[in-house]
Enzyme design. Sequence first.
Site, PDB file in Angstrom:
ATOM      1  N   GLU A  83       4.773 -15.585   4.893  1.00 53.96           N
ATOM      2  CA  GLU A  83       3.338 -15.452   4.605  1.00 53.96           C
ATOM      3  C   GLU A  83       3.043 -16.185   3.301  1.00 53.96           C
ATOM      4  OE1 GLU A  83       1.685 -11.592   3.400  1.00 53.96           O
ATOM      5  OE2 GLU A  83      -0.118 -12.072   4.546  1.00 53.96           O
TER       6      GLU A  83
ATOM      7  N   GLU B 183      -1.369  -1.671   7.791  1.00 54.20           N
ATOM      8  CA  GLU B 183      -2.032  -2.953   8.064  1.00 54.20           C
ATOM      9  C   GLU B 183      -1.385  -3.959   7.122  1.00 54.20           C
ATOM     10  OE1 GLU B 183      -4.385  -3.412  10.379  1.00 54.20           O
ATOM     11  OE2 GLU B 183      -4.549  -1.301  10.908  1.00 54.20           O
TER      12      GLU B 183
HETATM   13  P1  NAD Z   1       0.642  -5.034  -2.148  1.00 54.25           P
HETATM   14  O1  NAD Z   1       1.500  -4.565  -1.036  1.00 54.25           O
HETATM   15  O2  NAD Z   1       1.277  -5.674  -3.313  1.00 54.25           O
HETATM   16  O3  NAD Z   1      -0.242  -3.820  -2.732  1.00 54.25           O
HETATM   17  C1  NAD Z   1      -1.045  -3.042  -1.880  1.00 54.25           C
HETATM   18  C2  NAD Z   1      -1.237  -1.669  -2.495  1.00 54.25           C
HETATM   19  O4  NAD Z   1       0.013  -0.977  -2.491  1.00 54.25           O
HETATM   20  C3  NAD Z   1      -1.710  -1.688  -3.929  1.00 54.25           C
HETATM   21  O5  NAD Z   1      -2.684  -0.685  -4.116  1.00 54.25           O
HETATM   22  C4  NAD Z   1      -0.443  -1.366  -4.711  1.00 54.25           C
HETATM   23  O6  NAD Z   1      -0.685  -0.810  -5.973  1.00 54.25           O
HETATM   24  C5  NAD Z   1       0.223  -0.387  -3.771  1.00 54.25           C
HETATM   25  N1  NAD Z   1       1.665  -0.172  -3.974  1.00 54.25           N
HETATM   26  C6  NAD Z   1       2.563  -0.974  -4.593  1.00 54.25           C
HETATM   27  N2  NAD Z   1       3.797  -0.419  -4.548  1.00 54.25           N
HETATM   28  C7  NAD Z   1       3.684   0.742  -3.863  1.00 54.25           C
HETATM   29  C8  NAD Z   1       4.601   1.760  -3.458  1.00 54.25           C
HETATM   30  N3  NAD Z   1       5.904   1.697  -3.737  1.00 54.25           N
HETATM   31  N4  NAD Z   1       4.142   2.820  -2.756  1.00 54.25           N
HETATM   32  C9  NAD Z   1       2.828   2.899  -2.425  1.00 54.25           C
HETATM   33  N5  NAD Z   1       1.910   1.969  -2.789  1.00 54.25           N
HETATM   34  C10 NAD Z   1       2.330   0.900  -3.492  1.00 54.25           C
HETATM   35  O7  NAD Z   1      -0.435  -6.019  -1.471  1.00 54.25           O
HETATM   36  P2  NAD Z   1      -1.546  -6.923  -2.177  1.00 54.25           P
HETATM   37  O8  NAD Z   1      -0.867  -8.019  -2.918  1.00 54.25           O
HETATM   38  O9  NAD Z   1      -2.553  -6.083  -2.879  1.00 54.25           O
HETATM   39  O10 NAD Z   1      -2.278  -7.516  -0.886  1.00 54.25           O
HETATM   40  C11 NAD Z   1      -1.807  -8.600  -0.184  1.00 54.25           C
HETATM   41  C12 NAD Z   1      -1.052  -8.197   1.066  1.00 54.25           C
HETATM   42  O11 NAD Z   1      -1.852  -7.332   1.875  1.00 54.25           O
HETATM   43  C13 NAD Z   1      -0.746  -9.386   1.963  1.00 54.25           C
HETATM   44  O12 NAD Z   1       0.550  -9.280   2.474  1.00 54.25           O
HETATM   45  C14 NAD Z   1      -1.784  -9.277   3.059  1.00 54.25           C
HETATM   46  O13 NAD Z   1      -1.431  -9.918   4.263  1.00 54.25           O
HETATM   47  C15 NAD Z   1      -1.896  -7.801   3.216  1.00 54.25           C
HETATM   48  N6  NAD Z   1      -3.168  -7.430   3.826  1.00 54.25           N
HETATM   49  C16 NAD Z   1      -3.162  -6.984   5.125  1.00 54.25           C
HETATM   50  C17 NAD Z   1      -4.367  -6.683   5.754  1.00 54.25           C
HETATM   51  C18 NAD Z   1      -4.408  -6.192   7.173  1.00 54.25           C
HETATM   52  O14 NAD Z   1      -5.425  -5.632   7.567  1.00 54.25           O
HETATM   53  N7  NAD Z   1      -3.366  -6.378   7.970  1.00 54.25           N
HETATM   54  C19 NAD Z   1      -5.572  -6.833   5.059  1.00 54.25           C
HETATM   55  C20 NAD Z   1      -5.526  -7.279   3.740  1.00 54.25           C
HETATM   56  C21 NAD Z   1      -4.322  -7.570   3.138  1.00 54.25           C
END
Ligand code: NAD
Length: 482
Positions: A386, A258
């Site tokens: 975004e 997602e």
């Molecule tokens: P992010 O991708 O920075 O982090 C998300 C999660 O991934 C965190 O728990 C982080 O620690 C983990 N992570 C980081 N590196 C990783 C790796 N190499 N392997 C596995 N996990 C790893 O996102 P964020 O800044 O927390 O959230 C914002 C983003 O999430 C935005 O792009 C937003 O659009 C998206 N988002 C999407 C939805 C949806 O339902 N489509 C909902 C909410 C947020």
Amino acid sequence: MFGIFDSKSNVAEAKIFFGSTEATKTLRTERKSPYDGTIVSTAPLCDADDTTKALHIAKDASKTAAASPLSQRILWLEDVVRRLTEEKENFAMMLSKEVAKPITFSRIEVERCAETIKLTALELANLHGETIPTDIMPSGKKTMAYFKREPVGVVACITPFNFPLNLVAHKIAPALGAGNTVVLKPTPEAPMTAYMLAKLFVDSEYAVKDALSVVYGDAEVGSTLVKSPIPRVISFTGSVPVGKIIMSQAGIKKVSLELGGNAATYIDKSADLELAAARCAYGAFYNSGQVCISLQRIYVHEEVYEVFAELLAKETKKLKVGSPYEEDTFMGPLIDEESRHRAKSWVASAKNEGAKVVAGGEEVEGIFPPTVMADVTDEMKIICEEVFAPIVSLVAVPDYETAVKKMNDSPYGLQFSIFTNDLKMTQCFIDDAACGGVVINDIPTLRFDVQPYGGSKLSGVGREGPRWALEEFTEIKSVVIC
Ligand code: NAD
């Protein structure tokens, strides 16, 4: 509430769940409020070994989880809903502390989280297979054939910061409800919020022993989960760059992603402009624009462009920006300094390229404010990437066809909407929009937790929402009795 505070200070202390056993570490990270910089919680800094240990506990418990009666799992989810509702104010306050969500919206997130878990409990009654007529083809024959759904085993859940409670619920409730075990890695920005929810699950009298583990950290912990052969599903919500890494590292297992978006709407000349302006201000600036379906692009019919821009600026100026702890605050700060600097620099470069600020633009007490930009062209960063900040762009278009072409001309495809009173246009839009969900006469920021939710193109793979997550977290077994 349960003893979450460190005895010497007012700092809440998250702990690891190695299954049903709580553990701590001397190596801990401090979570500071994005609003005033005070330390609000601490969490153990887990590493690859902790993660592997949690995965093995989950694997060992998976047979017991799969054998647990469905009635017990339904009672489990209902029990969590009841206790979460009793603790609503504590959960809301922790959300406001860890991610600076205004308290009114934190309460809404707690309510939504309870609803998500309740919907999952209701949906579990429909988690069944069906019979198959194997004699339908001349080459077939009469048998007793059917399919049944089985839990996949271990599910790894990785969650983002912007809805750190409800998005955890969207994963762990259906994964556990379907009879799996789970290893959760919550966002490093809200460890305590995740711990508090996990504790409700683990401490329940109906809990399946060792079914839920929680580890804290960032990329190291996340990629250990993703690369391991133990989980059969990786359920990830977060950014596109991390989604791409996960897809490349996961190997052969189910991956549900997602991801991000740059949601858009079209304001037709037949629309109720006042309603549209009020709703667009909400959809663009709710949670400081840190919503995957935050309204980022507004295409407006050129005949009503000026009027709509004025109405939107008026609505935007009404929104109260400030402390997340005040009841009437609509919008607090962004999650961190990096996001604030990115928002400022993207607005500055759009201005250099000819865009105009219609509202906002200048920081208010260190908070990046709700900002409306006009005369935005297709290649400016504030519209084509975004933005994940409270910035919305206005673009005048001659007709519906141009609007929908511009909406679709994006690498993302999460949700789009349209404001119109033209029924034919509505029907066309439902077919024309290249995205996972469309909304008519409201903002694309609308999500009902009961609906299927997810995107096309870079916005992801798979659908969430209790019914679809239950499908994701189960495997079909086909049976033929000859
Ligand atoms: P992010 O991708 O920075 O982090 C998300 C999660 O991934 C965190 O728990 C982080 O620690 C983990 N992570 C980081 N590196 C990783 C790796 N190499 N392997 C596995 N996990 C790893 O996102 P964020 O800044 O927390 O959230 C914002 C983003 O999430 C935005 O792009 C937003 O659009 C998206 N988002 C999407 C939805 C949806 O339902 N489509 C909902 C909410 C947020």
